[in-house]
Write an enzyme that holds these catalytic residues in place. Sequence first.
Site, short mmCIF file in Angstrom:
data_model
loop_
_atom_site.label_atom_id
_atom_site.label_comp_id
_atom_site.label_asym_id
_atom_site.label_seq_id
_atom_site.Cartn_x
_atom_site.Cartn_y
_atom_site.Cartn_z
N PHE A 1 49.36 -25.36 -63.33
CA PHE A 1 48.85 -24.57 -64.07
C PHE A 1 47.74 -25.52 -64.69
O PHE A 1 47.90 -26.25 -65.38
CB PHE A 1 49.62 -23.60 -64.96
N ASP B 1 45.74 -33.45 -66.81
CA ASP B 1 45.74 -32.35 -67.78
C ASP B 1 47.15 -32.44 -68.72
O ASP B 1 48.20 -32.00 -68.25
CB ASP B 1 45.76 -30.75 -66.96
N LYS C 1 46.09 -27.00 -77.10
CA LYS C 1 47.21 -26.39 -77.62
C LYS C 1 47.49 -27.20 -79.06
O LYS C 1 46.90 -26.55 -80.09
CB LYS C 1 48.54 -26.82 -76.61
C1 PLP Z 1 48.06 -23.62 -71.33
C2 PLP Z 1 47.46 -24.68 -70.51
C3 PLP Z 1 46.30 -24.58 -70.14
C4 PLP Z 1 45.24 -23.48 -70.67
O1 PLP Z 1 45.20 -23.58 -72.11
P1 PLP Z 1 44.52 -22.05 -72.80
O2 PLP Z 1 44.16 -22.83 -74.14
O3 PLP Z 1 45.38 -20.99 -72.77
O4 PLP Z 1 43.34 -22.30 -71.95
C5 PLP Z 1 45.80 -25.43 -69.11
N1 PLP Z 1 46.58 -26.54 -68.75
C6 PLP Z 1 47.76 -26.51 -69.04
C7 PLP Z 1 48.74 -27.85 -68.59
C8 PLP Z 1 48.47 -25.78 -69.94
O5 PLP Z 1 49.92 -25.73 -70.26
#
Ligand code: PLP
Length: 392
Positions: free
Chosen positions: A131, A216, A245
């Site tokens: 994700f 990520d 986050k």
């Molecule tokens: C939450 C998340 C995102 C997206 O972040 P947003 O601030 O909601 O756009 C991208 N990558 C990972 C691994 C995430 O957990």
Amino acid sequence: MEMPYPAEARHSTGIYAKHPIAFVRGQGARLWDQAGREYIDCMAGHGVANLGHAHPAVVRAIAEQAGRLITGHEAFYNDRRAEAMERLAHLCPGLERVYLCNSGTEAVEAAIKFARLSTGRPGVVAAMRGFHGRTLGALSATWNRHYRDPFEPLVPAFQHVPFNSVDALERAVDPQTAAVLLEVVQGEGGVHVADAVFLEAAQNLCRERGALLVIDEVQTGLGRTGKMLAVEHFGLAPDLLCLAKSVAGGVPMGAVLIGGRVQGFAPGVHGSTFGGNPLACAAAVAALDAIVAEGLPRQAAEKGLFLLSRLRQMESPLVREVRGLGLMIGIELRRKVAPYLEALLQAGVVALPAGLTVIRLLPPLVITYPEIELVLGAVGSVLKESLPVAEA
Ligand SMILES: *Cc1c(COP(=O)(O)O)cnc(C)c1O
């Protein structure tokens, strides 16, 4: 159940499956609803509140900065931004430049663009169950069909390999690959920890074949997994690393940390109006300093081990597997989790799903041991009930 604020129900789009509860206040790992009922927060706003709610250093920094200067474009320098960049540039050896934005998907989007810019290649290799966000580029790297299908056609030249398959990665990375984009622990995808050999292979293949390694860490970063960055568990040296986050203690912020192999930056090539705004930067400085001062990575490691081992002792026939790293924990059930999450909420514990069958716990790293005991008690009693649902 009655909606607490009908105006919100009336004017919402419907893209969120909302619980009929309003959270109006938080402190540490606790939340209170509109009726004054207390909860333990194992959701932390989807892994945002690593420092807990209303952390005094973050509250003070935001209040002070709000009275001084909230907005200010990166076309001019700023004292708080300089401090934030300096701290971010020290997180990962070799990643000394910083691009600032406002969310996780924007950080991933920027990293994809920087990889294409730098290599002149289009391809992105990502992982199944991964994700990476919801904007069209990041969505193209996201695996879940439920998120993708309504928005086809997505960005071309993206492909997905099975997470932890070195062979598939070997076959996928070719002279058209700009980036290999991976999570170290897949969060939304069900809390799956990467194999060291897979990550090492990704890094080596990128180096050998002229692609860039993008990690990520939007969910895993800043203490969550028991290290400041999850790449530290594996001695990984990515070219681009995405944060968001929890990076600014709850204020929206995203960041891309950038290494020496990434080239091609010139004025105007990318940008963001709100990126690097002084308010978010002041919050980030306070948050990053507090994470270090309070030793939150170590706390997450210790509390995570304790929580994992106690959950593993539960031996409920409903549980298929308990896994995780630090305070990023997944309890995979043999059932769909929705009714169990609802029962946990009734018991005063706010938890998250990760897919259909995994209960995900992402508590603030400041959660106390007595609070962890309350969570364990609630999980234990909920998993004793066999709620009326179909087998997964
Ligand atoms: C939450 C998340 C995102 C997206 O972040 P947003 O601030 O909601 O756009 C991208 N990558 C990972 C691994 C995430 O957990």
